[in-house]
Design an enzyme around this catalytic site. Structure first.
Site, short mmCIF file in Angstrom:
data_model
loop_
_atom_site.label_atom_id
_atom_site.label_comp_id
_atom_site.label_asym_id
_atom_site.label_seq_id
_atom_site.Cartn_x
_atom_site.Cartn_y
_atom_site.Cartn_z
CG HIS A 182 -62.77 -6.71 36.49
ND1 HIS A 182 -63.68 -7.64 36.33
CD2 HIS A 182 -62.23 -7.01 35.57
CE1 HIS A 182 -63.09 -9.04 35.27
NE2 HIS A 182 -62.10 -8.22 34.78
CD GLU A 183 -59.28 -4.45 33.73
OE1 GLU A 183 -58.40 -5.26 33.60
OE2 GLU A 183 -60.37 -4.64 33.06
CG HIS A 186 -57.17 -9.33 35.65
ND1 HIS A 186 -57.33 -10.14 36.02
CD2 HIS A 186 -58.57 -8.17 34.68
CE1 HIS A 186 -58.69 -10.44 35.40
NE2 HIS A 186 -58.88 -9.40 34.34
CG HIS A 192 -61.48 -13.59 33.55
ND1 HIS A 192 -61.21 -13.13 32.25
CD2 HIS A 192 -61.27 -12.13 34.35
CE1 HIS A 192 -60.88 -11.90 32.20
NE2 HIS A 192 -61.57 -11.09 33.11
ZN LIG Z 1 -60.78 -9.22 33.25
#
Ligand SMILES: [Zn+2]
Length: 287
Positions: A182-183, A186, A192
């Site tokens: 997930h990171e 980014h 998101h």
């Molecule tokens: Zn996040």
């Protein structure tokens, strides 16, 4: 050499143990009952609230939090000094950033792992997942100016998109391989999923159930007054960038529900097919 060999063997084994979940359909997710009434996804500083700050973004006021000298947006997104200086030029998008300067040149993410980071194998496993599913390649940094440093943090957090100097993925011991995937999302430029402009077509945001002070983390980019685009196919409940129904609930009641009132769970197993499509849109071949 010996180290390298054992590393790559471990790397391979770890890859096999990660399941990408393109098959996690809306139906599948709906059929899974949440196991905890209150859940908290990735946060830079869990259980802390920084001082509320505002900046102008495309002429509109945007709220973020300041923890010491670190600015944080939507709980786990680190704002660099460059972001804040360039705030009027910062593009917020539902699922991805389109600005060329926010993309990693040549689809290569240069990285370094702090020697003091516990369990670095979760980083290697997350990188392997990204390389197996996207055109993004990860190369250990030598002298490059722009690179991401994986280091110990109080929670899980990252800058969004390419910064051009050192940028960070901060990982507490509790951050899993899935959180790391997930990171990295980014880092390559994903926002998101629930901040899509069209999300109100798919979900209700139950503001009265959100922990006080977290409300702005549930805004769309339109509500923030910023530009953006939504990837095709509608809101992706299977996205690894999506929040779950009970995330940041203050009372055990859902913060996000589907339009029919039903709840859903988020997943942190792997990139969804739409996550992968979005990354391919951001990093087309050829460049
Ligand atoms: Zn996040």
């Amino acid at each position: 050499m010996k180290n390298k060999l054992s590393y790559s063997l471990f790397y391979t084994l770890t890859v096999l143990s990660i399941s990408c979940s393109p098959e996690a359909t809306e139906h599948d997710l709906q059929s899974v009952k949440p196991t905890s009434a209150i859940t908290r996804p990735e946060e830079a500083f869990p259980n802390q609230r920084g001082s509320i700050q505002t900046t102008k973004l495309n002429g509109k006021t945007v709220t973020y939090q300041l923890f010491g000298d670190q600015a944080v947006f939507e709980n786990d997104i680190l704002l660099s000094e460059h972001d804040l200086r360039q705030a009027d030029d910062l593009q917020i998008e539902g699922t991805g950033r389109t600005k060329a300067s926010s993309r990693w040149p040549n689809k290569i993410v240069y990285y370094s792992i702090s020697p003091s980071l516990p369990n670095p194998s979760r980083v290697l496993a997350a990188i392997a997942h990204w390389e197996a599913n996207t055109p993004i390649r990860f190369v250990e940094r030598t002298t490059q100016r722009g690179y991401v440093l994986f280091q110990t943090g109080s929670g899980c957090s990252a800058n969004v998109g390419y910064v051009g100097s050192v940028q960070y993925i901060n990982l507490a011991s509790s951050c899993t391989t899935g959180n790391t995937i997930h990171e990295i999302g980014h880092t390559v430029g994903l926002w998101h999923e629930h901040s899509r402009a069209d999300r109100d077509t798919y979900v209700n945001i139950n503001t009265s159930n959100i922990i006080t002070g977290y409300e702005t983390d549930f805004q769309t980019y339109v509500q923030r007054g910023t530009d953006g685009f939504d990837s095709e196919g509608g809101l992706d409940f299977g996205s690894i960038m999506m929040y779950g129904s009970y995330d940041f609930s203050k009372n055990g009641l859902p913060t996000i529900t589907k339009k029919d009132g039903s709840t859903f769970t988020s997943q942190r197993n792997g990139l969804s097919q739409i996550d992968i499509q979005t990354v391919n849109l951001m990093y087309p071949t050829p460049n």
